[in-house]
Design an enzyme around this catalytic site. Structure first.
Site, PDB file in Angstrom:
ATOM      1  CG  HIS A 185       1.537  -9.365  -0.451  1.00 20.34           C
ATOM      2  ND1 HIS A 185       0.888  -8.257   0.046  1.00 20.34           N
ATOM      3  CD2 HIS A 185       2.834  -9.242  -0.077  1.00 20.34           C
ATOM      4  CE1 HIS A 185       1.757  -7.500   0.702  1.00 20.34           C
ATOM      5  NE2 HIS A 185       2.946  -8.068   0.641  1.00 20.34           N
ATOM      6  CG  HIS A 203       4.367  -6.703   5.734  1.00 25.73           C
ATOM      7  ND1 HIS A 203       3.319  -7.484   5.313  1.00 25.73           N
ATOM      8  CD2 HIS A 203       4.833  -6.070   4.625  1.00 25.73           C
ATOM      9  CE1 HIS A 203       3.147  -7.325   4.004  1.00 25.73           C
ATOM     10  NE2 HIS A 203       4.059  -6.472   3.568  1.00 25.73           N
ATOM     11  CG  HIS A 212       8.240  -9.402   0.190  1.00 24.21           C
ATOM     12  ND1 HIS A 212       8.135  -9.253   1.557  1.00 24.21           N
ATOM     13  CD2 HIS A 212       7.061  -8.968  -0.324  1.00 24.21           C
ATOM     14  CE1 HIS A 212       6.947  -8.743   1.856  1.00 24.21           C
ATOM     15  NE2 HIS A 212       6.280  -8.556   0.734  1.00 24.21           N
ATOM     16  CG  HIS A 337       8.271  -1.800   2.011  1.00 24.45           C
ATOM     17  ND1 HIS A 337       7.330  -1.977   3.006  1.00 24.45           N
ATOM     18  CD2 HIS A 337       7.901  -2.635   1.013  1.00 24.45           C
ATOM     19  CE1 HIS A 337       6.440  -2.876   2.623  1.00 24.45           C
ATOM     20  NE2 HIS A 337       6.774  -3.290   1.414  1.00 24.45           N
ATOM     21  CG  HIS A 341       3.460  -0.648  -0.373  1.00 21.89           C
ATOM     22  ND1 HIS A 341       2.647  -1.490  -1.103  1.00 21.89           N
ATOM     23  CD2 HIS A 341       4.591  -1.353  -0.109  1.00 21.89           C
ATOM     24  CE1 HIS A 341       3.252  -2.654  -1.272  1.00 21.89           C
ATOM     25  NE2 HIS A 341       4.442  -2.601  -0.679  1.00 21.89           N
ATOM     26  CG  PHE A 358       0.056  -4.749   4.091  1.00 15.20           C
ATOM     27  CD1 PHE A 358       1.128  -4.279   3.350  1.00 15.20           C
ATOM     28  CD2 PHE A 358       0.079  -4.532   5.454  1.00 15.20           C
ATOM     29  CE1 PHE A 358       2.186  -3.607   3.948  1.00 15.20           C
ATOM     30  CE2 PHE A 358       1.130  -3.864   6.067  1.00 15.20           C
ATOM     31  CZ  PHE A 358       2.184  -3.405   5.308  1.00 15.20           C
ATOM     32  CG  HIS A 371       7.998  -6.018  -2.664  1.00 14.84           C
ATOM     33  ND1 HIS A 371       8.476  -6.183  -1.386  1.00 14.84           N
ATOM     34  CD2 HIS A 371       6.782  -5.430  -2.550  1.00 14.84           C
ATOM     35  CE1 HIS A 371       7.585  -5.727  -0.524  1.00 14.84           C
ATOM     36  NE2 HIS A 371       6.559  -5.254  -1.195  1.00 14.84           N
TER      37      HIS A 371
END
Length: 593
Positions: A185, A203, A212, A337, A341, A358, A371
């Site tokens: 990632h 992204h 993903h 999303h 996070h 990230f 995810h």
């Protein structure tokens, strides 16, 4: 071999902020609902939670008299909104550039930590040996079922913990090792790879969902092989359903568990109801209101704001980069999303690690559970009817990624082979989706003041979003027929100019004014939320990030009973980072969906 000189390591440490000896030094009052009797929690993390700046990161905040246009900003244009997408999938196919190729591992370089110009202190590049082969999806005689995390049995939890423990115990140079998997990632999202001369990040583009899906597919197969159980399936965090709107207990039941990660927001452990549009502050609201807000957000992001692919998936990204409109995220990527996070990430750490950044997000096992539900949203969205279907652009379908499979083989996959999760051998446990038909109701207690008394957008904008802004926008057509609505979507387009080194969140309301109850999102007037999860790469220019954020408003106009009005009243409510956001313009257009 990879060109970076940073060593591969299984010990991917996270630094706590050196500025505060106490783990939760930043006390800020919560936003409270009127007459709320909800219990108070201490040490709430605020948007302005650092001596460094309003976002808690080491970037100077412009003064009230300083326009962000005059400051040196990164140019990565990581928009966590919806705009800049029109024309992404409707161009002449013979004029398209090319699919995004699989990255060249031998040219993998140093990754940059989001929110900063700091370098990741270890290599995110995968170990490289052997040859690359095209992956063939095997045939499946039965489908595995990914369970909702809050419903799993004790025997399932034991099996899951065993699999993650074995993954963490693999040698550091084994690409199946837990931290090597986390680095996948980091490499694809933090500039270790280059695309069209710029840092590659999956992204803010149409690559987000298929990348993903493939990532979790191989991760799941590695876990299956380690416990010799081909029926094992990853759980999904069912945050779109009220019973799942808490941190999953299976990741927090035992601090010695392989599923536990110490770098999480400690305030959100236990039965703390999450806010799907979290902006750094926890609302001191009663749980029923937060649940209704969450369901309203899900309905807007999955239904109202995503009537067609160009709004759901994100901007087109091809071999030569983004089109003239730049990068843009799809609806679900923006919220919830990104909000989830940030809700999980640890504010004690310098960069909001692990989930809140990230580069480090996949070091927390809950990342894959989060995810898995994002992946489920892709599957569900295609069942909602209308024009909600997969993209058929050949550049999209033929774009490629590289992963290591369960046998340590380096394989190349195409997006076109990932469109149907059941062809990849799994489905999701059925759970209620109460947001699907959630009814947002008009809640104004008194009539809106005359539109004639509300200034037009051109008299208010451009403006920095340091306070609630209200203006009117002229419509190109009124009282449209059903056939016309099916052919074209009415879009509210907001021009944005912002500092993407900051976390930014603001909400949009229609047919409301500065008296709007900004804490109730379960209202027909609520249109959407914009959220920028700061993401910085080296090599930015002197210009701020600029883009257009487009919101479908056809359904909202119907629900508000104002289809015949020639103007729409728009209210923007800043929730976090408003000083770093300029609203440059507002207009309404009709666009083929």
């Amino acid at each position: 071999m990879a060109s970076t000189t940073i060593p591969i390591s299984c010990i991917t440490t996270t630094n706590l902020s050196s500025s505060s000896p106490h783990p939760f030094p930043r006390n800020h009052p919560k936003i409270s609902l009127i007459n709320s009797n909800a219990p108070k929690r201490q040490n709430t993390i605020s948007c302005a939670s650092s001596s460094s700046n309003e976002d808690g990161h080491k970037n100077p905040v412009p003064s009230s008299s300083e326009n962000i246009s005059d400051r040196k900003l990164d140019r990565r244009n990581v928009l966590l909104g919806l705009g800049g997408l029109y024309g992404a999938y409707t161009a002449d196919p013979f004029a398209l550039a090319a699919p995004v190729p699989a990255p060249d591992i031998t040219k993998c370089g140093t990754a940059t930590i989001s929110f900063s110009e700091d370098k990741v202190p270890y290599s995110c590049c995968p170990p490289f040996y052997g040859t690359i082969s095209d992956y063939t999806v095997p045939s499946f005689t039965r489908l595995n079922v990914r369970p909702a995390a809050h419903t799993v049995s004790k025997s399932y939890i034991r099996k899951y913990k065993t699999a993650i423990k074995k993954m963490k115990e693999l040698p550091c140079d084994d690409p199946r090792n837990f931290y090597q998997q986390a680095n996948v990632h980091c490499a694809y999202c933090n500039g270790a790879y280059q695309l069209a001369g710029a840092a590659y990040d999956i992204h803010p583009s149409w690559l987000f969902f298929p990348f993903h899906r493939w990532y979790l597919y191989f991760y799941e197969r590695i876990l299956q092989s380690l416990i010799n159980d081909p029926t094992f399936a990853l759980p999904y965090w069912n945050w779109d359903n009220p019973p799942g709107m808490f941190f999953p207990e299976i990741f927090d039941d035992d601090e010695s568990s392989p599923l536990y990660d110490e770098f999480r927001n400690q305030e959100h452990r236990g039965r703390f109801l999450m806010d799907l549009a979290y902006a750094g502050q926890d609302l001191a609201a009663k749980e029923p209101q937060i649940v209704k807000n969450n369901l309203a957000i899900m309905y807007r992001q999955m239904v109202t704001n995503a009537p067609c692919p160009l709004l759901f998936f994100g901007a087109a990204l091809r071999a030569d980069g983004y089109g003239p409109s730049g990068s843009a995220n799809g609806t679900v990527v923006n919220v919830p999303h990104n909000s989830v996070h940030r809700w999980v990430g640890d504010p004690r750490t310098e960069h909001n690690e692990d989930m809140g950044n990230f580069y480090s997000a996949a070091k927390d096992p809950v990342f894959y559970c989060h995810h898995s539900n994002v992946d489920r949203m892709w599957t569900i969205w295609k069942t909602l009817g209308g024009k909600r279907m997969d993209i058929d652009d050949p550049d999209y379908l033929n774009s490629e990624f590289l992963f290591y499979d369960e046998n340590k083989n380096l394989v190349k996959v195409k997006i076109g082979d990932s469109l149907d999760n059941e062809k990849l051998g799994y489905k999701f446990q059925d759970m209620p989706t109460p947001w699907r038909r959630f009814k947002l109701t008009r809640k104004r207690s008194k009539a809106l003041r005359s539109v004639k008394s509300i200034p037009p957008a051109e008299d208010v904008l451009p403006a920095t979003l340091t306070k609630i802004l209200t203006f009117s926008v002229a419509r190109p057509a009124t009282s449209r027929t059903k056939a016309d609505k099916e052919e074209t979507e009415e879009l509210l387009n907001l021009g944005l100019e912002y500092d993407d080194t900051k976390y930014i969140r603001f909400d949009v309301f229609l047919n409301d004014d500065e008296e709007v109850n900004e804490l109730e999102l379960d209202r027909a007037e609520y249109a959407s939320s914009f959220a920028n999860l700061a993401h910085v790469h080296e090599g930015g220019s002197d210009a701020p990030t600029t883009t257009t954020w487009s919101l479908p408003i056809t359904e909202l106009l119907e629900d508000l009973g104002i289809e015949g009005d020639d103007k729409v009243v728009v209210t923007l409510v800043p929730k976090c980072g408003g000083r770093a956001m300029n609203i440059t313009k507002a207009e309404i257009t009709l666009v083929a969906c």
